[in-house]
Design a protein around this motif. Structure first.
Motif, PDB file in Angstrom:
ATOM      1  N   ARG A 189      35.331  30.910  32.076  1.00 49.43           N
ATOM      2  CA  ARG A 189      34.391  31.999  32.377  1.00 49.43           C
ATOM      3  C   ARG A 189      34.051  32.029  33.865  1.00 49.43           C
ATOM      4  O   ARG A 189      34.096  33.080  34.511  1.00 49.43           O
ATOM      5  N   GLN A 190      33.717  30.858  34.407  1.00 52.46           N
ATOM      6  CA  GLN A 190      33.371  30.793  35.828  1.00 52.46           C
ATOM      7  C   GLN A 190      34.574  31.095  36.713  1.00 52.46           C
ATOM      8  O   GLN A 190      34.443  31.750  37.759  1.00 52.46           O
ATOM      9  N   ALA A 191      35.748  30.653  36.291  1.00 49.87           N
ATOM     10  CA  ALA A 191      36.966  30.963  37.044  1.00 49.87           C
ATOM     11  C   ALA A 191      37.219  32.469  37.068  1.00 49.87           C
ATOM     12  O   ALA A 191      37.623  33.033  38.098  1.00 49.87           O
ATOM     13  N   ALA A 192      36.958  33.125  35.935  1.00 50.57           N
ATOM     14  CA  ALA A 192      37.155  34.580  35.862  1.00 50.57           C
ATOM     15  C   ALA A 192      36.198  35.296  36.817  1.00 50.57           C
ATOM     16  O   ALA A 192      36.581  36.263  37.482  1.00 50.57           O
ATOM     17  N   PHE A 193      34.943  34.843  36.898  1.00 45.00           N
ATOM     18  CA  PHE A 193      33.980  35.471  37.804  1.00 45.00           C
ATOM     19  C   PHE A 193      34.413  35.293  39.261  1.00 45.00           C
ATOM     20  O   PHE A 193      34.282  36.208  40.079  1.00 45.00           O
ATOM     21  N   SER A 194      34.923  34.100  39.602  1.00 48.59           N
ATOM     22  CA  SER A 194      35.421  33.882  40.965  1.00 48.59           C
ATOM     23  C   SER A 194      36.645  34.743  41.230  1.00 48.59           C
ATOM     24  O   SER A 194      36.848  35.239  42.347  1.00 48.59           O
ATOM     25  N   ARG A 195      37.444  34.963  40.182  1.00 51.97           N
ATOM     26  CA  ARG A 195      38.629  35.814  40.338  1.00 51.97           C
ATOM     27  C   ARG A 195      38.210  37.262  40.606  1.00 51.97           C
ATOM     28  O   ARG A 195      38.876  37.977  41.372  1.00 51.97           O
ATOM     29  N   ILE A 196      37.116  37.699  39.980  1.00 52.02           N
ATOM     30  CA  ILE A 196      36.609  39.043  40.247  1.00 52.02           C
ATOM     31  C   ILE A 196      36.199  39.162  41.719  1.00 52.02           C
ATOM     32  O   ILE A 196      36.516  40.154  42.386  1.00 52.02           O
ATOM     33  N   THR A 197      35.494  38.140  42.222  1.00 54.76           N
ATOM     34  CA  THR A 197      35.102  38.149  43.635  1.00 54.76           C
ATOM     35  C   THR A 197      36.334  38.196  44.538  1.00 54.76           C
ATOM     36  O   THR A 197      36.372  38.939  45.528  1.00 54.76           O
ATOM     37  N   TYR A 198      37.348  37.412  44.198  1.00 54.36           N
ATOM     38  CA  TYR A 198      38.595  37.416  44.957  1.00 54.36           C
ATOM     39  C   TYR A 198      39.240  38.800  44.935  1.00 54.36           C
ATOM     40  O   TYR A 198      39.664  39.332  45.971  1.00 54.36           O
ATOM     41  N   GLY A 199      39.277  39.423  43.760  1.00 56.18           N
ATOM     42  CA  GLY A 199      39.864  40.757  43.637  1.00 56.18           C
ATOM     43  C   GLY A 199      39.114  41.795  44.452  1.00 56.18           C
ATOM     44  O   GLY A 199      39.720  42.682  45.065  1.00 56.18           O
ATOM     45  N   VAL A 200      37.790  41.720  44.454  1.00 60.75           N
ATOM     46  CA  VAL A 200      36.981  42.670  45.236  1.00 60.75           C
ATOM     47  C   VAL A 200      37.357  42.597  46.705  1.00 60.75           C
ATOM     48  O   VAL A 200      37.559  43.631  47.376  1.00 60.75           O
ATOM     49  N   HIS A 201      37.487  41.376  47.235  1.00 55.09           N
ATOM     50  CA  HIS A 201      37.773  41.251  48.664  1.00 55.09           C
ATOM     51  C   HIS A 201      39.222  41.587  49.003  1.00 55.09           C
ATOM     52  O   HIS A 201      39.512  42.033  50.118  1.00 55.09           O
ATOM     53  N   LEU A 202      40.125  41.408  48.049  1.00 52.56           N
ATOM     54  CA  LEU A 202      41.479  41.922  48.247  1.00 52.56           C
ATOM     55  C   LEU A 202      41.441  43.446  48.341  1.00 52.56           C
ATOM     56  O   LEU A 202      42.117  44.043  49.188  1.00 52.56           O
TER      57      LEU A 202
END
Length: 815
Positions: A614-627
């Motif tokens: 779950r926490q990894a997915a939230f960090s992945r969302i943050t990564y996607g936003v900045h991409l």
């Protein structure tokens, strides 16, 4: 019962005029009148007259207290009636047709397939392939819609909403909904959206006056009008005495003299005639009364029932919703019922002949609303009610254990919780906490599911023993965590304030919640006090410093926030702690769009090492936003889709992902893709004000680009309602919104409103960064500037992401 339909000439003239617009415009009519006056019969007769011209959908709703319906109940009933009608009327799609044939269902089909695959993977060996799972649901000629209409899953409600929206916006039809005064809040929200989006339908909404538990008439009308829906009113008065005389001519045992002697001051309400007919049919005495009282008449009617009849009627009433007859027949094997019921069918027939129940498509429900109230007044039915609650609890527990793949576990769990709550079986609810946690995070109505646990908490409050104190503490911890996961920080805070425990975990939660609900000064002061005694290098110390870091950023102390970040990042004693992943994710508070990317990747890997999907997915969302902010749209989309897979059925961030996927399309200037469907679904599932505001703003931009002013105004209405009492203080999103409103009104030629929102931007008093100098004054942004990709559109489009520290009791322990 009656084969004639008399008078109502004026009412039919009114409806005929409104019906002339079907196919060219949409009308909404509220049929208002007291219970039993004939609203449903009037509507049914009008629908019968129009059935050859248009599909006519009647939605019978058994009246109950407004808040007892689950979120989406009314809309689900509408969808089911529409689906059933389509089986015999090919002018509209069934749900199966919609999912198979409609292009707009493509995104939904993918979601549903993923959900069924997730739900089945635990106990269906071949469910590792999407095709085999899909075939279970959509095998040719074997489609079972009940799996959808019983489901509590949030994505399924979206499917139902999109189905009804699709049919009402593309076909001319008449929709009639009973007892609209008790409509659940989610159905009302979605129904207003459907009515607004349809251009060729007539909606007949039946409103029963003097309903003590539903919406007030003015309240409901106000909600519709706030959504730019014009409502016509059609009062339905009791029939005149002459009309009633014409009706009773066809009844061999009913004369005007009998009726007059039964109800001296009778006012034309048809339900009382039905009561007299039932008495005459069974040779019961017809007594005269001085004052007409429907409830008293109903009590008198059912009080003479045989024990078996009253028992079965009570069992049906206790169920609250229409009952499947096949489930009702399980009574013959339920030990406590054997003394009363041996043959369910014969008793049902007797109750139907008395006009106390009505059957439809394998289900049975009470014939009218006053029966349930009357049963509560009869002492004889008290024991029957308790037996009924036990019977239904036993039935739904068995079904829950059977794990039928086409019965929603969430729906069954809600039934078990409901009847456990009625019987105050606190221990049973405790035993279901893990399952409730799983189902609530993907439910369309998590608040209702969690509400049953809250009821147990109230029961424990009244008991003052050490054992009950320990149970209450465990329950409080569970409730605080589940509300946090669902984004309801204020509810978590209210529970925390009532705690009398000084454990470290609750002290950390106090700091986290202070930051989240805007008590920034208190949060910093509390963190500093706790840090003065915290063990250096401990996970408790790291968590407190993270709260302090984020809080300083919240209030504009960016230099302090940045200094805290680097001090923590350079300290090797924190690297192997779980909470270190949150620090890496919060790199966005310190770095520009490009420089933060490696930290987000490191955060994903860090959480994956702990098995924290779950926490990894939230960090992945943050990564996607900045991409996305750096123009890497395809890579961003891949990250969002992967995060969606990792979150599975959980609903907490679905709206975030759908919003972000739509923003990627808007950023590339794509307005005819999936963005509209994604934003509409995101708006339906989002609950927090900040997220709903942001999604509505993005929806406004899309509708502005597509020149769909009516839908744009709907988005603006949502934004303005939130702005009346916003629960967030983020100035940047306000500046985004004010700019988008300014551009919309400038484009539509409303200089006054365009000027108003431009002035509101200046009143915020914020620094004008390069992107704002571009948006406001057209100052060019070079391609090497980090905000260059934002300037590719002349609207302020916004991603959503989660950079707060989440709490997970299974991974974060503080001794």
């Amino acid at each position: 019962m009656f084969t004639k339909f008399v008078n109502r000439t004026k009412e039919f003239e009114f409806l005929e005029i409104r019906g002339q617009d079907v196919g060219v415009g949409t009308n909404t009519v509220m049929l208002c009148g007291e219970s039993g006056v004939g609203k449903s019969e009037l509507a049914r007769n009008f629908l019968d007259r129009k059935a050859e011209l248009y599909p006519t959908i009647k939605v019978p709703i058994q009246q109950a207290e407004k808040d007892s319906y689950s979120a989406g109940y009314y809309l689900t009933k509408l969808a089911k009636e529409m689906h059933d009608h389509a089986r015999k009327d090919k002018r509209i799609y069934s749900l199966e047709d919609f999912l198979r044939k409609s292009a707009s269902a493509s995104v939904l089909v993918k979601k549903i397939g993923t959900n069924f695959k997730t739900d089945l993977s635990a106990f269906v060996p071949f469910s590792n392939t999407a095709k085999s799972v899909w075939d279970l649901v959509f095998a040719s000629g074997d489609f079972d819609a009940s799996a959808f209409f019983q489901s509590t899953h949030s994505d399924i409600l979206l499917t139902i909403y999109e189905y009804v929206l699709h049919e009402c916006s593309r076909h001319s039809m008449i929709v009639n909904i009973e007892n609209v005064q008790n409509i659940d809040y989610r159905s009302l929200e979605l129904l207003t959206s459907i009515i607004r989006s349809s251009n060729n339908c007539l909606y007949l909404l039946e409103f029963t006056e003097d309903s003590a538990t539903g919406y007030h008439f003015s309240e409901l009308v106000s909600i519709l009008q706030e959504n730019n829906i014009t409502v016509d009113f059609l009062p339905v008065a009791p029939l005149s005495l002459e009309d009633v005389k014409r009706l009773i001519d066809e009844q061999p045992n009913l004369t005007w003299e009998v009726l007059k002697n039964s109800y001296v001051n009778w006012n034309g309400n048809m339900r009382l005639i039905v009561d007299v007919l039932a008495k005459l049919r069974y040779g019961l005495p017809v007594k005269g009364v001085k004052v007409v009282d429907i409830l008293s008449a109903t009590i008198e009617h059912i009080d003479v029932l045989k024990n078996a009849e009253l028992f079965l009627l009570t069992i049906i009433a206790v169920h609250h919703e229409p009952v499947e007859i096949n489930l009702l027949k399980r009574l013959t094997t339920f030990k406590e019922a054997l003394a009363y019921v041996l043959d369910v069918d014969s008793i049902l027939s007797a109750l139907e002949n008395r006009y106390l129940i009505k059957k439809s498509a394998g289900t049975v429900m009470l014939a009218h609303d006053s029966i349930a109230v009357a049963l509560h007044k009869l002492s004889r039915s008290g024991l029957f009610s308790i037996i009924g609650q036990r019977f239904w609890l036993n039935t739904y527990e068995q079904l829950l254990d059977e794990r039928d793949i086409f019965l929603s576990r969430g729906w069954l769990l809600m039934k078990v919780l409901y009847f456990s709550s009625l019987l105050t079986l606190d221990a049973k609810v405790f035993g279901l906490l893990d399952l409730i946690n799983q189902e609530a995070l993907k439910s369309r109505d998590p608040e209702k599911m969690i509400g049953y646990v809250a009821d147990v908490r109230l029961n424990l409050f009244q008991k003052d023993t050490i054992k009950h104190h320990d149970l209450l503490l465990r329950l409080d911890h569970w409730l605080i965590e589940i509300w946090l996961k669902l984004g309801h920080s204020q509810k978590s805070w209210e529970i925390l304030l009532q705690l009398n425990d000084n454990a470290k975990v609750f002290r950390l939660l106090k700091a986290m919640l202070m930051e989240q609900i805007g008590k920034h000064g208190d949060a910093i002061g509390f963190c500093e006090s706790e840090l003065s005694t915290a063990i250096t290098g401990s996970n408790y110390e790291l968590a407190l410093r993270l709260v302090k870091l984020v809080t300083n950023y919240d209030i504009g102390n960016k230099s302090l926030s940045s200094a805290e970040f680097f001090d923590l990042y350079r300290n090797d004693s924190y690297v192997n702690l779980f909470e270190y992943g949150f620090l890496l994710r919060n790199a966005e508070l310190v770095f520009n769009y490009v420089d933060g990317l490696p930290y987000y990747l490191e955060s994903i890997s860090h959480f994956e090492r702990f098995g924290a999907k779950r926490q990894a997915a939230f960090s992945r969302i943050t990564y996607g936003v900045h991409l996305g902010l750096t123009g890497k749209y395809r890579q961003a989309e891949e990250q969002f889709l992967q995060a969606e897979d990792e979150l599975g059925d959980e609903i907490t961030e679905k709206h975030t992902l759908w919003n972000n996927l739509a923003v990627l399309e808007l950023s590339r200037g794509i307005t005819n893709g999936n963005a509209e469907e994604l934003l509409r679904q995101a708006l339906v599932t989002a609950s927090g004000d900040f997220d709903r505001f942001t999604i509505a703003m993005n929806y406004l931009i899309l509708m502005d680009f597509k020149n769909q002013d009516s839908d744009a105004e709907m988005a603006i209405s949502t934004m303005l309602k939130i702005l009346e009492q916003p629960s967030f203080a983020n100035k940047e999103i306000l500046r985004y919104a004010f700019f988008d409103l300014h551009k919309y009104y400038e484009k539509t030629g409303n200089a006054v409103l365009a000027g108003h929102w431009r002035k509101r931007i200046d009143e915020l008093g914020m620094e004008e960064t390069p992107i704002w100098r571009f948006w406001l004054y057209g100052v060019h942004i070079p391609e090497n500037d980090e905000e260059y990709f934002l300037s590719l559109q002349d609207r302020a489009i916004s991603f959503l992401c989660n950079w707060n520290m989440e709490y997970d009791s299974s991974l974060m322990r503080y001794e």
